[in-house]
Design a protein around this motif. Structure first.
Motif, PDB file in Angstrom:
ATOM      1  N   ALA B 123       0.814  -1.223   0.000  1.00 53.59           N
ATOM      2  CA  ALA B 123       0.000   0.000   0.000  1.00 53.59           C
ATOM      3  C   ALA B 123       0.847   1.273   0.000  1.00 53.59           C
ATOM      4  CB  ALA B 123      -0.951  -0.012   1.183  1.00 53.59           C
ATOM      5  N   THR B 124       2.134   1.169  -0.287  1.00 56.09           N
ATOM      6  CA  THR B 124       2.988   2.359  -0.232  1.00 56.09           C
ATOM      7  C   THR B 124       2.504   3.468  -1.175  1.00 56.09           C
ATOM      8  OG1 THR B 124       4.902   0.995   0.304  1.00 56.09           O
ATOM      9  CG2 THR B 124       5.360   3.215  -0.456  1.00 56.09           C
ATOM     10  N   GLN B 125       2.242   3.097  -2.411  1.00 61.82           N
ATOM     11  CA  GLN B 125       1.807   4.094  -3.397  1.00 61.82           C
ATOM     12  C   GLN B 125       0.527   4.799  -2.942  1.00 61.82           C
ATOM     13  OE1 GLN B 125       2.304   6.351  -5.736  1.00 61.82           O
ATOM     14  NE2 GLN B 125       2.885   4.931  -7.374  1.00 61.82           N
ATOM     15  N   SER B 126      -0.446   4.019  -2.463  1.00 65.81           N
ATOM     16  CA  SER B 126      -1.699   4.605  -1.984  1.00 65.81           C
ATOM     17  C   SER B 126      -1.443   5.540  -0.815  1.00 65.81           C
ATOM     18  CB  SER B 126      -2.673   3.513  -1.520  1.00 65.81           C
ATOM     19  OG  SER B 126      -2.752   2.486  -2.458  1.00 65.81           O
ATOM     20  N   THR B 127      -0.570   5.122   0.090  1.00 64.44           N
ATOM     21  CA  THR B 127      -0.304   5.923   1.282  1.00 64.44           C
ATOM     22  C   THR B 127       0.350   7.251   0.906  1.00 64.44           C
ATOM     23  OG1 THR B 127      -0.028   3.879   2.515  1.00 64.44           O
ATOM     24  CG2 THR B 127       0.768   5.873   3.566  1.00 64.44           C
ATOM     25  N   VAL B 128       1.287   7.191  -0.030  1.00 68.20           N
ATOM     26  CA  VAL B 128       1.925   8.423  -0.502  1.00 68.20           C
ATOM     27  C   VAL B 128       0.861   9.381  -1.037  1.00 68.20           C
ATOM     28  CG1 VAL B 128       3.380   9.370  -2.335  1.00 68.20           C
ATOM     29  CG2 VAL B 128       4.193   7.443  -0.968  1.00 68.20           C
ATOM     30  N   ARG B 129      -0.086   8.846  -1.792  1.00 62.72           N
ATOM     31  CA  ARG B 129      -1.126   9.711  -2.372  1.00 62.72           C
ATOM     32  C   ARG B 129      -2.012  10.310  -1.296  1.00 62.72           C
ATOM     33  NH1 ARG B 129      -1.785   5.964  -7.408  1.00 62.72           N
ATOM     34  NH2 ARG B 129      -0.033   6.856  -8.560  1.00 62.72           N
ATOM     35  N   ILE B 130      -2.328   9.510  -0.280  1.00 62.43           N
ATOM     36  CA  ILE B 130      -3.184  10.016   0.796  1.00 62.43           C
ATOM     37  C   ILE B 130      -2.467  11.151   1.545  1.00 62.43           C
ATOM     38  CG2 ILE B 130      -4.311   9.397   2.988  1.00 62.43           C
ATOM     39  CD1 ILE B 130      -4.622   6.507   1.663  1.00 62.43           C
ATOM     40  N   LEU B 131      -1.179  10.986   1.807  1.00 67.02           N
ATOM     41  CA  LEU B 131      -0.421  12.027   2.513  1.00 67.02           C
ATOM     42  C   LEU B 131      -0.256  13.265   1.625  1.00 67.02           C
ATOM     43  CD1 LEU B 131       2.322   9.934   4.365  1.00 67.02           C
ATOM     44  CD2 LEU B 131       0.116  10.720   5.197  1.00 67.02           C
ATOM     45  N   ASP B 132      -0.136  13.037   0.346  1.00 66.39           N
ATOM     46  CA  ASP B 132      -0.067  14.120  -0.632  1.00 66.39           C
ATOM     47  C   ASP B 132      -1.367  14.937  -0.585  1.00 66.39           C
ATOM     48  OD1 ASP B 132       0.158  15.660  -2.922  1.00 66.39           O
ATOM     49  OD2 ASP B 132       0.930  14.053  -4.182  1.00 66.39           O
ATOM     50  N   ALA B 133      -2.488  14.242  -0.635  1.00 67.45           N
ATOM     51  CA  ALA B 133      -3.787  14.927  -0.577  1.00 67.45           C
ATOM     52  C   ALA B 133      -4.000  15.616   0.765  1.00 67.45           C
ATOM     53  CB  ALA B 133      -4.911  13.930  -0.840  1.00 67.45           C
ATOM     54  N   LEU B 134      -3.397  15.051   1.789  1.00 66.45           N
ATOM     55  CA  LEU B 134      -3.499  15.631   3.132  1.00 66.45           C
ATOM     56  C   LEU B 134      -2.731  16.959   3.206  1.00 66.45           C
ATOM     57  CD1 LEU B 134      -4.630  14.712   5.990  1.00 66.45           C
ATOM     58  CD2 LEU B 134      -2.374  13.751   6.429  1.00 66.45           C
ATOM     59  N   GLY B 135      -1.940  17.232   2.183  1.00 68.83           N
ATOM     60  CA  GLY B 135      -1.287  18.534   2.090  1.00 68.83           C
ATOM     61  C   GLY B 135       0.175  18.560   2.485  1.00 68.83           C
ATOM     62  N   LYS B 136       0.790  17.395   2.592  1.00 71.50           N
ATOM     63  CA  LYS B 136       2.210  17.385   2.966  1.00 71.50           C
ATOM     64  C   LYS B 136       3.069  17.819   1.769  1.00 71.50           C
ATOM     65  CE  LYS B 136       1.187  15.984   7.031  1.00 71.50           C
ATOM     66  NZ  LYS B 136       0.564  17.132   7.699  1.00 71.50           N
ATOM     67  N   ASP B 137       4.050  18.692   2.033  1.00 72.76           N
ATOM     68  CA  ASP B 137       4.888  19.218   0.951  1.00 72.76           C
ATOM     69  C   ASP B 137       5.917  18.193   0.481  1.00 72.76           C
ATOM     70  OD1 ASP B 137       3.655  21.750   1.188  1.00 72.76           O
ATOM     71  OD2 ASP B 137       4.953  22.222   2.893  1.00 72.76           O
ATOM     72  N   ILE B 138       6.528  17.539   1.457  1.00 76.27           N
ATOM     73  CA  ILE B 138       7.567  16.557   1.146  1.00 76.27           C
ATOM     74  C   ILE B 138       7.128  15.226   1.747  1.00 76.27           C
ATOM     75  CG2 ILE B 138      10.029  15.983   1.377  1.00 76.27           C
ATOM     76  CD1 ILE B 138       9.925  18.755   0.336  1.00 76.27           C
ATOM     77  N   ILE B 139       7.277  14.151   0.996  1.00 73.95           N
ATOM     78  CA  ILE B 139       6.964  12.832   1.552  1.00 73.95           C
ATOM     79  C   ILE B 139       8.204  11.941   1.449  1.00 73.95           C
ATOM     80  CG2 ILE B 139       5.535  10.761   1.336  1.00 73.95           C
ATOM     81  CD1 ILE B 139       3.359  12.689   0.168  1.00 73.95           C
ATOM     82  N   PHE B 140       8.637  11.449   2.592  1.00 76.04           N
ATOM     83  CA  PHE B 140       9.747  10.510   2.610  1.00 76.04           C
ATOM     84  C   PHE B 140       9.200   9.090   2.651  1.00 76.04           C
ATOM     85  CE2 PHE B 140      11.876  14.205   4.662  1.00 76.04           C
ATOM     86  CZ  PHE B 140      12.936  14.338   3.760  1.00 76.04           C
ATOM     87  N   ILE B 141       9.764   8.236   1.821  1.00 75.95           N
ATOM     88  CA  ILE B 141       9.466   6.809   1.937  1.00 75.95           C
ATOM     89  C   ILE B 141      10.735   6.152   2.432  1.00 75.95           C
ATOM     90  CG2 ILE B 141       8.763   4.693   0.772  1.00 75.95           C
ATOM     91  CD1 ILE B 141       7.655   6.448  -1.480  1.00 75.95           C
TER      92      ILE B 141
END
Lengths: 131, 319
Positions: B123-141
């Motif tokens: 679910a990594t890809q989905s989670t990145v998208r959810i955090l993106d929509a949540l408004g996070k500027d930078i997302i670290f995996i």
């Protein structure tokens, strides 16, 4: 296929540095097929509750050996209510006197496991509570 | 949809629940993710990868603290291995990120690999998208501690920071294929340990052999636990972002990732269709023939494929 997994936050609030018990419980829950989020020592109630929200856990397991449970546990329960996540099951473990257990259960701690508890009992308790 | 609105307005509780759904029941989560999709694409996604114990969590923690000082919000997806034997996992990346847990500008989610072998969780890809929509500027995996071949991170991240440390083996390890090829920025952490200079030289020598690429990955030394080298690393991340934008490579990479995602999703879909459309009794009959050497598996599969393709072009497929 049902891919649902029980997620448990194992946290140590307060200032004592004894995390052997918490680690043993974390390990046992892992071996029972759960996803255990382990956060390490000296967590504040605020840190614990915020982590529980972000990680969307079913259970919070609190380990405490300093005697500060009568202060820290109620604060955590309060914060859970404030954030409207009181459906999370909270269990406690550590050196906690019999008379305090009664008080802790009154404020919503589901169960308290004292030294000598078989990890199987903790696993069983969680599996029955989270269904 | 109410859920979408809440997430784009920053409701972390709803975001956390949707991540859980994406992990447990992807088919159902897709119905929400598809509505969420148009609100994504604004975050910069950075992969942090490297062997176990190299310092991925500590570096992620330090980078996040610096970014927060610049006013940027940060999402972190921290992946640890799921046991292939019990299905359980001990997710311990937060131990190195304790100071971040009450910062409202940071959202951290720990995940188990749940059977995935590429260094990420399903679910990594989905989670990145959810955090993106949540408004996070930078997302670290932060990937699991990787060995040599877990390079799936390149499919999801805009850039990859590869972290290694002295004492992991000789120079042959560095010229082996796989993990050493995916870093856009290479970091030698624990630079106070013996062998650091030699490792840096060996990596530079390896890079000398790839003159074709327009971007030469910089090699940085850090001591993450003492916050040494972190500002330089942030600077290189910015440099690389600038390069990605100016060269058009960011666009290119994202398109390449989208292609891979389509392919992965289609494969999943077809696996589902296949396992539901091949009759088990029929399969048993063919298997028995193969065991008795009355038929070979290659011809059997060819015949079976023809039957399946025929049946789909006749009916089901287009509907």
């Amino acid at each position: 296929m049902d891919k649902k997994k029980i997620r448990v936050l194992v946290a140590k609030p307060g200032l004592d540095g004894h995390d052997r018990g918490a680690k043993i419980v974390a390990r046992a829950l892992r071996d029972a097929g759960m996803e255990v989020i382990y956060t390490g020592l000296r967590q504040t109630p605020e840190q614990i509750v915020e982590t529980a929200i972000q990680e969307d856990v079913n259970v919070i397991g609190l380990s405490i050996l300093s005697g500060a449970h009568t202060h820290l546990f109620p604060r955590i329960m309060e914060l859970l209510k404030e954030n409207k996540v009181e459906d999370i099951v909270v269990i406690g473990g550590g050196v906690i006197p019999e008379e305090d257990i009664y008080e802790l259960k009154k404020i919503g701690i589901a169960e308290v496991f004292t030294p000598g508890t078989n990890t199987k009992d903790i696993i069983k308790f969680i599996q029955e509570k989270v269904k | 949809m109410e859920m979408i609105e809440k997430i784009i307005n920053g409701d972390r509780k709803v975001a956390a629940k949707l991540i859980t759904l994406a992990e447990n029941d992807f088919n159902q989560a897709q119905n929400i993710l598809k509505e969420l999709y148009s609100y994504t694409g604004n975050a910069l996604v950075i992969g942090i990868t490297g062997p176990p114990g190299a310092g991925k969590s500590t570096i992620t923690d330090q980078l996040t603290k610096s970014l927060r000082k610049q006013g940027k919000t940060v999402g972190i997806v921290a992946i640890d291995p799921t046991s292939p034997f019990t299905g359980g996992a001990l997710l311990g990346d937060r131990i190195r990120m304790q100071d971040l847990s009450t910062d409202q500008g940071v959202f951290i989610r720990s995940m188990g690999t749940r059977g995935n072998l590429g260094g990420l969780s399903p679910a990594t890809q989905s989670t990145v998208r959810i955090l993106d929509a949540l408004g996070k500027d930078i997302i670290f995996i932060e990937t699991v501690g990787v060995g040599q071949a877990e390079v799936e991170i390149v499919k999801v991240a805009d850039m990859v920071v590869l972290i290694t440390m002295p004492g992991m083996g000789d120079d042959i390890q560095i010229i082996k294929a796989g993990i050493m090829e995916i870093g856009d920025i290479l970091v030698v952490n624990k630079a106070d340990k013996e062998g650091c200079e030699r490792l840096v030289t060996e990596i530079e020598m390896m890079l000398d052999f790839n003159p074709k690429s327009k971007w030469r990955p910089p090699v940085l030394k850090t001591i993450a636990i003492d916050n040494i080298g972190i500002q330089e690393l942030l600077q290189e991340i910015n440099n690389h972002l600038k390069y990605l934008n100016e060269s058009g490579e960011l666009e290119q990479r994202r398109q390449e990732s989208a292609k891979k995602e389509i392919f992965d999703l289609i494969q999943e879909k077809w696996k589902e269709i296949l396992s539901s459309s091949i009759n088990n009794g029929f399969l048993n009959k063919i298997a028995a023939k193969i065991v008795k050497r009355e038929e070979d598996p290659y011809t059997a599969v060819k015949k079976l494929s023809n039957i399946l393709i025929h049946s789909y072009t006749q009916g089901g497929m287009n509907k």
